[in-house]
Design an enzyme around this catalytic site. Structure first.
Site, PDB file in Angstrom:
ATOM      1  N   ALA A   1      45.783  46.857  26.789  1.00 39.89           N
ATOM      2  CA  ALA A   1      45.109  48.270  26.940  1.00 39.89           C
ATOM      3  C   ALA A   1      45.769  49.249  25.850  1.00 39.89           C
ATOM      4  O   ALA A   1      45.208  50.217  25.521  1.00 39.89           O
ATOM      5  CB  ALA A   1      45.125  48.711  28.446  1.00 39.89           C
ATOM      6  N   SER A   2      47.059  49.093  25.956  1.00 41.22           N
ATOM      7  CA  SER A   2      47.914  50.266  25.276  1.00 41.22           C
ATOM      8  C   SER A   2      48.753  49.570  24.289  1.00 41.22           C
ATOM      9  O   SER A   2      49.679  50.323  23.732  1.00 41.22           O
ATOM     10  CB  SER A   2      48.789  50.936  26.355  1.00 41.22           C
ATOM     11  OG  SER A   2      49.710  50.024  27.027  1.00 41.22           O
TER      12      SER A   2
ATOM     13  N   ILE B   1      48.001  38.498  17.283  1.00 38.15           N
ATOM     14  CA  ILE B   1      48.251  37.274  18.205  1.00 38.15           C
ATOM     15  C   ILE B   1      48.051  37.836  19.697  1.00 38.15           C
ATOM     16  O   ILE B   1      47.964  36.884  20.754  1.00 38.15           O
ATOM     17  CB  ILE B   1      49.589  36.810  18.280  1.00 38.15           C
ATOM     18  CG1 ILE B   1      50.681  37.646  18.513  1.00 38.15           C
ATOM     19  CG2 ILE B   1      49.749  36.177  16.798  1.00 38.15           C
ATOM     20  CD1 ILE B   1      51.953  36.913  18.393  1.00 38.15           C
ATOM     21  N   GLY B   2      47.665  39.282  20.015  1.00 46.86           N
ATOM     22  CA  GLY B   2      47.437  39.567  21.221  1.00 46.86           C
ATOM     23  C   GLY B   2      47.207  41.259  21.418  1.00 46.86           C
ATOM     24  O   GLY B   2      47.881  41.722  20.655  1.00 46.86           O
TER      25      GLY B   2
ATOM     26  N   ASP C   1      53.138  42.239  37.263  1.00 44.51           N
ATOM     27  CA  ASP C   1      51.768  41.989  36.553  1.00 44.51           C
ATOM     28  C   ASP C   1      51.871  40.501  36.061  1.00 44.51           C
ATOM     29  O   ASP C   1      51.422  40.406  34.957  1.00 44.51           O
ATOM     30  CB  ASP C   1      51.492  43.011  35.440  1.00 44.51           C
ATOM     31  CG  ASP C   1      50.070  42.822  34.814  1.00 44.51           C
ATOM     32  OD1 ASP C   1      49.225  42.444  35.596  1.00 44.51           O
ATOM     33  OD2 ASP C   1      49.916  43.251  33.740  1.00 44.51           O
TER      34      ASP C   1
END
EC number: 2.7.11.1
Length: 516
Positions: free
Chosen positions: A14-15, A10-11, A120
């Site tokens: 980057a890591s 679902i997502g 963020d």
């Protein structure tokens, strides 16, 4: 991972990769899977530690963690979608954008109070679960005392001080919240200017405070939540002090009024001592409500809170509580006049119900509902002509009494029950209402004329025909229908007749022979 079964992705970041999952008990969750390599491991441990200390409805909740040789698994509450998907699927008006921003600010206010900077905040890191906003992904977050002002975040949301390599603090999250709000309103990328923005001046002012380039002048979360734009969402409580006590169960908890408090579940409202109109009391009793402005404090779980800071979930409870207070004021009579079988109920809200022999008339929100004994109902914009004089007189009497009398009873509504004009007496009020009247005021009944309320050298007359006027002896003037008239002016004929009718009473006062 024996306890959870992973489903679809679902997502992705980057890591890390986020899956929907389900527990052995059938609980649906989100599982963030982070490989054990580079900085990722330390970041996910940091995120787990932070989320474990944060309990707030606008921050995604952590359910647990598991580890394997190659991965760290962080289990979180499952949400419906993020704001990117939401914007692609739905139209967002100013009200919806404001509601979303308000929940973001509530979440930021909470983490900032814990000393955490998110660093963020963006559309992709703001989730929706039902109608509730949840801030997620604390991988780049830090505690303010450990902040080294490193360059991090997502470029389109970076505050000027981050881009310029300057020291920064909580203000970077406020800038990012402003960018999110701008995108919600426009569906466009923020370009450092509000010149082309089409919105109300109120919202523009809020955006300018969030997108202030100077971090020291930028609004913090508390200041932003206090902005007038959000006042439309905060329910106001009406004066409940004179209402009778009540207690009943609801699905939100016990709804209760006792003394100067009302409460529902975790929300409590306490009346507090406010300023008095005109700066003084009508008498020396500190418990009297006369002339005292109604102000109150709101508590959540016994801790006082500014209403602007209440979360969306708590607002629902507060709204139900204030709505019940309003309903009680609308249906609880403060004064009852029995006029030869026709009853007039004057409510705490200022509305009324007139129950006649053939019909009932209710005043509701500036409009009127007339019900006849036959069951026929009519909705009217004004009091019917054939009732206008009677209703006007009764309403004027109640308003005059409500204004002049000092009400002490706060555990039950104050009622006046009189069977006719001739029996309409202040002794009746005091017996039925258990109230006291300030010492310097006296009440006199004038046979076949009406009542006089004496306050020093000022005389308020409540006439049997519904008229009301005040004679101000020191000024040789009469206050009549909102106007101040001097005795030597050309007075209205009806007022002249009324003054002529009370002149024997005034003369008897001068002669000292009137017995009240």
């Amino acid at each position: 991972m024996e306890r959870y079964k992973l489903r679809q992705v679902i997502g992705e970041g980057a890591s890390s990769t986020v899956y929907s999952g389900v527990s052995a008990r059938g609980e649906e969750v989100a599982v963030k899977v982070v490989p054990r390599k580079g900085r990722s491991t330390g970041m996910v441990y940091r995120e787990i530690e932070m989320l474990s200390t944060i309990k707030h409805e606008n921050i995604v909740g952590i359910v647990g963690r598991f580890e394997s040789k190659k991965h760290v698994y962080m289990v979180e509450e499952l949400c419906d979608f993020n704001l990117v998907s939401f914007l692609n699927e739905y139209e967002v008006d100013e009200d919806v954008a404001l509601k979303i921003l308000r929940m973001i600010l509530c979440g930021l206010r909470h983490i900032h109070s814990l000393g955490i900077i998110h660093r963020d905040l963006k559309l992709g890191n703001i989730l929706l679960k039902g109608n509730t906003v949840k801030i997620c992904d604390f991988g780049l977050s830090c505690y303010v005392e450990e902040n080294n002002s490193e360059f991090c975040g997502t470029m389109d949301y970076l505050a000027p001080e981050v881009v310029d390599g300057k020291k920064y603090s909580f203000g970077v999250d406020m800038w990012s919240a402003g960018v999110v709000f701008y995108v919600l309103l426009t569906k466009k990328k923020f370009c450092e200017s509000l010149d082309s923005l089409e919105c109300s001046e109120e919202l523009r002012d809020l955006l300018e405070k969030l997108l202030e380039r100077d971090e020291s002048k930028r609004a913090d979360a508390s200041e932003a939540l206090m902005h007038r734009s959000f006042s439309r969402f905060i329910p106001r409580c009406e004066d409940f002090r004179g209402l009778p006590g009540f207690e009943r169960g609801t699905k939100y908890g016990v709804l209760r009024k006792a003394g100067d408090s009302v409460e529902l579940g975790s929300i409590r409202i306490d009346a507090r001592r406010g300023k008095r109109h005109g700066g003084g009391r009508k008498h020396g009793d500190l418990g009297c409500l006369c002339g005292e402005e109604f102000t109150y404090s709101v508590y959540v779980d016994s801790e006082e809170i500014e209403p602007a800071f209440i979360t969306n979930g708590q607002l629902k409870t507060l709204g139900l509580l204030t709505a019940h207070v309003k309903a009680m004021r609308e249906k609880t009579p403060k004064i009852i006049i029995d006029d030869d079988g026709n009853k007039f109920y004057y409510m705490f809200s200022g509305g009324f119900v007139y129950v006649g022999k053939e019909l009932t008339l209710r005043a509701r929100g500036g409009k009127y509902e007339m019900s006849r004994r036959s069951g026929e109902k009519t909705y009217l914009e004004a009091v019917p002509d054939f009732l206008y004089e009677a209703i006007g007189g009764l309403e004027a009497r109640c308003k005059a009494i409500d204004k002049e009398v000092c009400w002490f009873s706060r555990e039950s509504p104050v009622l006046i029950d009189c069977s006719s004009h001739q029996q309409f007496s202040m002794s009746c009020i005091s017996q039925v209402s258990e109230m006291s009247i300030r010492n310097r005021v006296e009440y006199d009944y004038i046979e076949s004329t009406g009542w006089c309320i004496r306050d020093g050298l000022n005389f308020l007359f409540l006439m049997n025909d519904g008229e009301m006027f005040e004679v101000l002896c020191p000024d040789l003037a009469v206050r009549y229908r909102g106007r101040l008239l001097f005795i030597d002016d050309r007075l209205p004929m009806k007022l002249k007749r009324s003054l002529k009718g009370i002149s024997p009473f005034l003369r008897s006062l001068c002669d000292g022979c009137y017995m009240s």
